[in-house]
Design a protein around this motif. Structure first.
Motif, short mmCIF file in Angstrom:
data_model
loop_
_atom_site.label_atom_id
_atom_site.label_comp_id
_atom_site.label_asym_id
_atom_site.label_seq_id
_atom_site.Cartn_x
_atom_site.Cartn_y
_atom_site.Cartn_z
N ASN A 39 0.82 -1.22 0.00
CA ASN A 39 0.00 0.00 0.00
C ASN A 39 0.85 1.26 0.00
N GLY B 30 3.71 1.43 -1.45
CA GLY B 30 4.56 1.44 -2.65
C GLY B 30 5.91 0.78 -2.46
N GLU C 80 -7.19 -0.63 -10.93
CA GLU C 80 -5.82 -0.33 -11.37
C GLU C 80 -4.87 -0.30 -10.16
N ASP C 81 -5.30 0.38 -9.10
CA ASP C 81 -4.46 0.44 -7.90
C ASP C 81 -4.30 -0.94 -7.27
N ASN D 170 -4.26 -3.75 -8.84
CA ASN D 170 -3.28 -4.50 -9.63
C ASN D 170 -1.86 -4.02 -9.33
N ALA D 171 -1.72 -2.69 -9.19
CA ALA D 171 -0.39 -2.15 -8.92
C ALA D 171 0.13 -2.68 -7.58
N ARG D 172 -0.77 -2.73 -6.59
CA ARG D 172 -0.33 -3.18 -5.26
C ARG D 172 0.01 -4.67 -5.28
N GLY E 261 1.03 -6.21 -7.75
CA GLY E 261 2.27 -6.30 -8.53
C GLY E 261 3.51 -6.07 -7.68
N LEU E 262 3.35 -5.43 -6.54
CA LEU E 262 4.50 -5.16 -5.66
C LEU E 262 4.78 -6.34 -4.72
#
Ligand code: 3HC
Ligand code: NAI
Length: 701
Positions: free
Chosen positions: A319, A321, A357-358, A360-362, A364-365
């Motif tokens: 969350n 980043g 989208e967020d 998926n980004a999270r 992805g981390l």
């Protein structure tokens, strides 16, 4: 002219700049400086218009909270007087806002005739979070600018409003790229040159007229906010002020606001909430870890164990980043843990609180592994495997070998000795406890547990990390249960004893809920699950001192296979799929049976007794913790309880509340209880005794 307010003339525009770091708080000196600058500008023929702005990081963080409740009261002029004078000016006044305009800071801007803000600015009226209402015209001017429904949302929530939204609502006139003071000077100049009429918020009426004579709007709003505002006075007072704005002429509405502001400022709730504000900022200060202690950058993280806690902890990093690697014993365990994380995110998306989208980004981390070799890059590792010393030592030995030498190794243990875990490594200076609370992705508290050898750098890095991942970190020392759970235990024991003596679970839970906690001890137990504690008690049975009072009631519940919500039955029963506790005659019967088995003649237990018997031992334990140096200050304990256990903010945390009750009262009861039961858990803390005898409080330490 003044140290804290400067004036320059630019193109016939007097630029009045607040210069009072760190937040340009509107304390007495700033108010006087502002009034003098204003008077001078009015009298100066070379000044056609004014701009009000702030130097440094922000426009203004509002009234100086430290002045509240001061004796003697701070000097005049009062803020409303200064703001009224600004608004009344015949020369146009433009506010040039950047960073933050909060509370009195926003009210100052609302008194100006035009408000321009730099991109990235945030505005708010957060007074409600301090237990008061905006007291410098905010509740009267804002509804006149943006209408009653929007003003209710902004003022009652106290939340930050980003510039773009503030522009849409009509709080701001424009959001400008580039230098906001340049833009404001140009705007002021144009107002003069083009004779653009001045608009005074207090003189407009059309927006509030829309809600005039419509009490139902306010009734509906109060109904909507009831759950979140439970126990708090200020949100209701804010509604009352806004209702006055809708129905009364400006001057009368302002008088109502003033009266309510003054009354709330003197209330225990506001004192408690102001205490909470400063307590939250104090926690970051550590006596032997100065502010300039070097911190290690945390660019990547790893989490060991992806169960209940590990999964939530990994989410915290993602969350914020920060790429995080999750390590488990098997691919199967990984798949299970990662599946829960994905479902957690998906639930937030479906509630509209996170974009796909967020999510998926999270996700992805978050990477995963079953090999220690993949952890060599991590700057920090948080271990969250089963609560077992041998296992934790084994894991830390492996981590020590696999991770780079400078990596910090943290444990999420809730009961084990951090020093013993550290001794399994060659870097005890880089080992520390990070005790998250469940659910770890939601609860804001981290008890950061310093080991005997944790270095200043390790402590500083982890305290900063707490902030980075959106938590509030409180530094604590090593003891059984650390700060929060150790105090919780003292409270829980008494609750069980009260059951034996005559109370029932729903009575105790109601008293604690009405006090303001999110739930009582029994609903909380059912939520957390009763089996873990039961197993721990079974292990401890052999070593439990025989003279110590012990209630068997919790064990008897578990013996029935009632483990809480997960089995739809615990201290209460639950309809399938529901989390609402329903009192269960089976449990009440069992409680009566336990009383009889243990030789108790049941008696009437009053609500007051329940509150005192549960809360005073909790405070007493807090005092012992302070005595033993396991928390730095009483206010740190308050932060632990507000953020880890939902202790009502309007009571300021248990230690602040205890001061209000009076330590003498608490000490007397602890002494009485101790005399009656001779139980070391009830022994009055030496610090409590000392303070009580001196007529002092924890706040005086
Ligand atoms: N009064 C007094 N001190 C304040 C203050 C205020 N309004 N706002 C911040 N401070 C102090 C903090 O206690 C801290 O002091 P410390 O360094 O000794 O610990 C220091 O200023 C820096 O504050 P932060 O650590 O919070 O700094 P950040 O940069 O993280 O945040 C901020 C800045 C967003 C402005 C945040 O400080 C904040 O939210 N402040 C409070 C805003 C507020 O509630 N204003 C309303 C005041 S009530 C009012 O205006 C009444 C009016 O209606 C009459
Ligand atoms: P859990 O049982 O849900 O998860 C533990 C995970 O660790 C499991 O997924 C397991 O497969 C994994 N694991 C076991 N051995 C491992 C190994 N050698 N290497 C890697 N992974 C391994 O347990 P939970 O509740 O998440 O607790 C974890 C830790 O957090 C414990 O120390 C507990 O005391 C602590 N804690 C728990 C809280 C809670 O409310 N559950 C609150 C605060 C702390």
């Amino acid at each position: 002219m003044s140290d804290v307010v400067t004036v320059t003339n630019r193109d016939g525009v007097a630029v009045i700049t607040l210069q009072s770091p760190p937040v340009n708080g509107l304390g007495s000196a700033v108010r006087s400086g502002l009034q003098s600058a204003l008077d001078a500008a009015m009298a100066d023929d070379a000044v056609d218009a004014l701009v009000v702005t702030g130097a440094g990081k922000m426009f203004s963080g509002g009234a100086d909270i430290r002045e509240f409740g001061q004796s003697p009261p701070p000097g005049t002029p009062h803020l409303p007087t200064v703001i009224d004078a600004i608004e009344a000016s015949e020369k146009p006044v433009v506010a040039a806002i950047h960073g933050f305009a909060l509370g009195g800071g926003l009210e100052l801007a609302l008194g100006c005739h035009v408000r321009l803000a730099a991109v990235g600015t945030r505005v708010a009226l957060p007074e409600v979070t301090l237990g008061i209402v905006p007291g410098a015209g905010g509740t009267q001017r804002l509804p006149r600018l943006i209408g009653v429904p929007a003003a209710l949302d902004v003022i009652v929530s106290g939340s930050m409003v980003p510039a773009a939204r503030a522009r849409t609502l009509g709080i701001l006139d424009d959001v400008v790229e580039g230098d906001v003071v340049d833009a404001a000077v140009a705007r002021a100049r144009r107002m003069v040159d083009e004779r653009i009429p001045i608009r005074r918020a207090s003189a407009t009426d059309d927006r509030v007229a829309e809600t005039r004579g419509k009490p139902e709007v306010f009734v509906a709003f109060k109904k909507k906010m009831a759950r979140r505002a439970r126990g708090f006075e200020a949100p209701y007072a804010c509604v009352e002020c806004i209702e006055a704005a809708a129905n009364l002429p400006y001057a009368e509405g302002t008088a109502t606001e003033r009266e309510i502001f003054v009354k709330l400022l003197a209330s225990d709730q506001s004192k408690a909430q102001r205490h909470a504000f400063f307590a939250e900022r104090q926690v970051a200060k550590i006596a032997d870890v100065p502010k300039d202690t070097p911190r290690r950058p945390i660019k990547t993280a790893a989490v060991i164990g992806c169960g209940t806690m590990g999964g939530g902890i990994a989410m915290n990093f993602a969350n914020a980043g920060i790429p995080v690697t999750v390590f488990e014993v098997s691919q199967e365990a990984l798949d299970k843990g990662l599946g829960i994380i994905a479902r957690n995110y998906a639930a937030t998306v479906s509630k509209g609180r996170l974009s796909q989208e967020d999510m998926n980004a999270r996700l992805g981390l978050i990477s995963s592994t079953v090999s220690y070799d993949d952890l060599s890059d991590a700057d920090v590792v948080v271990e969250a495997v089963f609560e077992d010393m041998a296992l934790k030592r084994e894991v830390f030995g492996q981590l020590d070998a696999a991770c780079k030498p400078e990596a910090i190794l943290a444990t999420n243990t809730s009961t084990l000795d951090v020093d013993e875990i550290a001794s399994a490594t060659s870097r005890p200076d880089k080992v520390i406890g990070t005790h998250f609370f469940s659910p770890a992705n939601v609860m804001k508290l981290m008890e950061n547990v310093r080991g005997a050898q944790s270095s200043a750098e390790t402590i500083a890095t982890i305290m900063k990390l707490s902030k980075t991942i959106g938590k509030i970190g409180v530094l604590v020392g090593i003891c059984d249960g650390f700060v929060g759970n150790r105090m919780l235990y003292a409270y829980r024991r008494q609750a069980d004893f009260l059951l034996e003596e005559g109370a029932l679970p729903d009575q105790i839970d109601k008293v604690i809920y009405d006090f303001g906690m999110p739930m009582g001890p029994y609903a909380m137990g059912d939520l957390a699950g009763l089996d873990v504690g039961w197993r721990i008690r079974q292990r401890q049975a052999a070593t439990r001192p025989a003279h110590l009072r012990y209630s068997t009631v919790a064990d008897r519940i578990c013996e029935l296979g009632r483990f809480g919500q997960k089995t739809n039955a615990g201290w209460f029963r639950y309809e399938p799929g529901s989390r609402t506790p329903i009192p269960d005659p089976v449990v009440n019967e069992l409680v009566l049976q336990v009383s009889a088995d243990n030789g108790f003649t049941r008696r009437e237990v009053s609500d007051q007794e329940i509150l005192e018997r549960c809360m005073y031992p909790l405070v007493n334990e807090g005092a012992k913790i302070l005595d033993e140096g396991l928390a730095q200050r009483a206010s740190d304990i308050d932060v632990v309880w507000m953020y880890g256990y939902g202790f009502p903010r309007y009571r300021g945390g248990p230690m602040f509340w205890a001061d209000l009750v009076g330590l003498g009262t608490i000490y007397d009861m602890m002494r009485r209880l101790h005399d009656e039961h001779g139980d070391y858990w009830l022994e009055p803390a030496p610090l409590l005794k000392q303070l009580a005898e001196q007529g002092r409080g924890f706040g005086d330490l």
